[in-house]
Design a protein around this motif. Structure first.
Motif, PDB file in Angstrom:
ATOM      1  N   CYS A 101       0.810  -1.228   0.000  1.00 14.84           N
ATOM      2  CA  CYS A 101       0.000   0.000   0.000  1.00 14.84           C
ATOM      3  C   CYS A 101       0.842   1.276   0.000  1.00 14.84           C
ATOM      4  N   CYS A 118       2.359  -4.472   8.149  1.00 14.78           N
ATOM      5  CA  CYS A 118       2.005  -3.087   7.826  1.00 14.78           C
ATOM      6  C   CYS A 118       0.878  -2.607   8.729  1.00 14.78           C
ATOM      7  N   SER A 123      -0.488  -6.274   5.614  1.00 18.02           N
ATOM      8  CA  SER A 123       0.265  -7.271   4.844  1.00 18.02           C
ATOM      9  C   SER A 123       1.605  -7.515   5.540  1.00 18.02           C
TER      10      SER A 123
HETATM   11 ZN   LIG Z   1       0.551  -1.698   3.672  1.00 16.26          ZN
END
Ligand SMILES: [Zn+2]
Length: 129
Positions: A101, A118, A123
């Motif tokens: 992201c 994250c 993730s």
């Molecule tokens: Zn991320």
């Protein structure tokens, strides 16, 4: 002097004025003109003077919509990333982006290979710090 300020204020009505981009251009021009001393050919001085000219052109411009769009571009693309970089603790942390992201994350330095989750998209990936 009061009269001059009044006249200047009148003159600036409907014009863009000195925005963040203008101030940055003036700082850049000062840097270029000083750096010109160590570079032969007066080229930096010329670029510096053009930069001053461009800054004043933007400040006095009546195309406020266009100038605001330029200022927005400058703030988003250059000003904010520089301020973000300066505000970071590069001595104690490693900064990197999430591969999924693109969120900026940080981890303490010198821990070797770590597993990162994250904070935004959750993730998981490995990172050497
Ligand atoms: Zn991320």
């Amino acid at each position: 002097m009061g009269n001059f300020r009044y006249k200047l204020a009148q003159f600036m009505i409907g014009r863009n004025g000195f925005d963040t981009f203008c101030h940055a251009l003036l700082k850049l021009s000062l840097f270029l003109i000083i750096a010109d001393i160590i570079v032969p050919g007066r080229i930096l001085q010329k670029i510096g003077l053009l930069t001053i000219f461009y800054s004043y052109f933007r400040a006095f411009s009546r195309n406020v919509v266009r100038r605001r769009a330029e200022n927005y571009w400058y703030v988003e693309t250059i000003d904010m990333p520089i301020k973000a970089y300066r505000g970071r603790d590069h001595k104690n942390y490693v900064y990197f982006k999430c591969p999924t992201c693109k969120q900026t994350l940080r981890a303490p330095k010198g821990r070797g290979k770590i597993r990162v989750t994250c904070s935004r998209c959750h993730s998981k990936f490995e990172k050497k710090v």
